[in-house]
Design a protein around this motif. Structure first.
Motif: not given
Length: 246
Positions: A187-190, A210-213
């Motif tokens: 999971a990435v914040a995009t 959850m804190k994403p990448l």
């Protein structure tokens, strides 16, 4: 091109992982050819890189067009003198349950996530074979390892990226010195989730804390792979947020 300076083509460079990778590689002295469909974003990124002392050019490109990808490779070779690295990053992730029958979204994922990768490989491989040097980095996903409800088609495209990359690695004559790397982010914040139209999927995301990448986390992984000595071929990196178990 200055002696010893490498050149990288980056697709999907207008935002997210592509944008972060362009900045990361440029900061390490690699000339970058930026490709995406949103010209204003590419112009802004080019300006930022140049203001930071890097070298960048851009070309508006639709990765689903083999012709446009050929033109992109030609432009990069003409501008910088060679193509050392391709980061096949452009991708779509409109997750949905199969019974929603979002066939248009399925087709777009196949076109961008699979055909786009193949078009990129086809465009740069002749250059890399001729110069006997190159590195193709294809962006897969944790979804290319783990299938979740709603990810059937997306996972299918990302499994395909892994299969294509591994097949490429095995086909390449070792004397050509061309490396192949799969990057599989969790999971990435995009902006990827912006294409999701299935409300049931969107509601699932709302419940997660959850804190994403960050995109920069993936960019550093790509930089690690391409900076290795030539006898080192980093075949795959899987990178998840610490809290992500699936």
């Amino acid at each position: 091109m200055e002696k010893g300076q490498k050149t990288a083509i980056i697709t999907g460079a207008s935002s997210g992982i592509g944008q972060a990778t362009a900045k990361e590689l440029a900061s390490k002295g690699i000339s970058v050819m930026l490709a995406a469909r949103r010209e204003e974003r590419l112009q802004e990124l080019k300006r930022e890189i140049e203001e930071s002392g890097g070298k960048a050019e851009y070309k508006v490109t639709d990765v689903t067009s083999a012709e446009e990808m050929e033109e992109l490779a030609n432009a990069a070779a003409e501008k910088f003198g060679a193509i050392h690295i391709l980061v096949n990053n452009a991708g779509l992730m409109p997750l949905s349950y199969l019974n929603k029958k979002k066939t248009d979204e399925w087709n777009k994922m196949v076109d961008v996530n699979i055909k786009g990768v193949l078009n990129g490989i086809a465009a740069v491989l002749p250059y890399m074979e001729k110069q006997k040097h190159g590195h193709i980095v294809n962006i897969s996903s944790v979804a290319g390892h783990v299938i979740s409800p709603g990810s059937a088609v997306y996972s299918g495209t990302k499994f395909a990226v892994r299969a294509i990359t591994e097949g490429l690695r095995k086909e390449i004559d070792p004397e050509l010195n061309i490396r192949a790397t799969i990057i599989s982010p969790g999971a990435v914040a995009t902006e990827l989730t912006n294409t999701i139209t299935d409300e049931d999927i969107l509601n699932k995301f709302k419940g997660s804390n959850m804190k994403p990448l960050d995109s920069e986390d993936i960019a550093r992984a790509i930089a690690y792979a391409v900076e290795q000595p030539e006898h080192v071929d980093v075949n795959e990196i899987i990178i998840r947020p610490t809290q992500q178990k699936g």
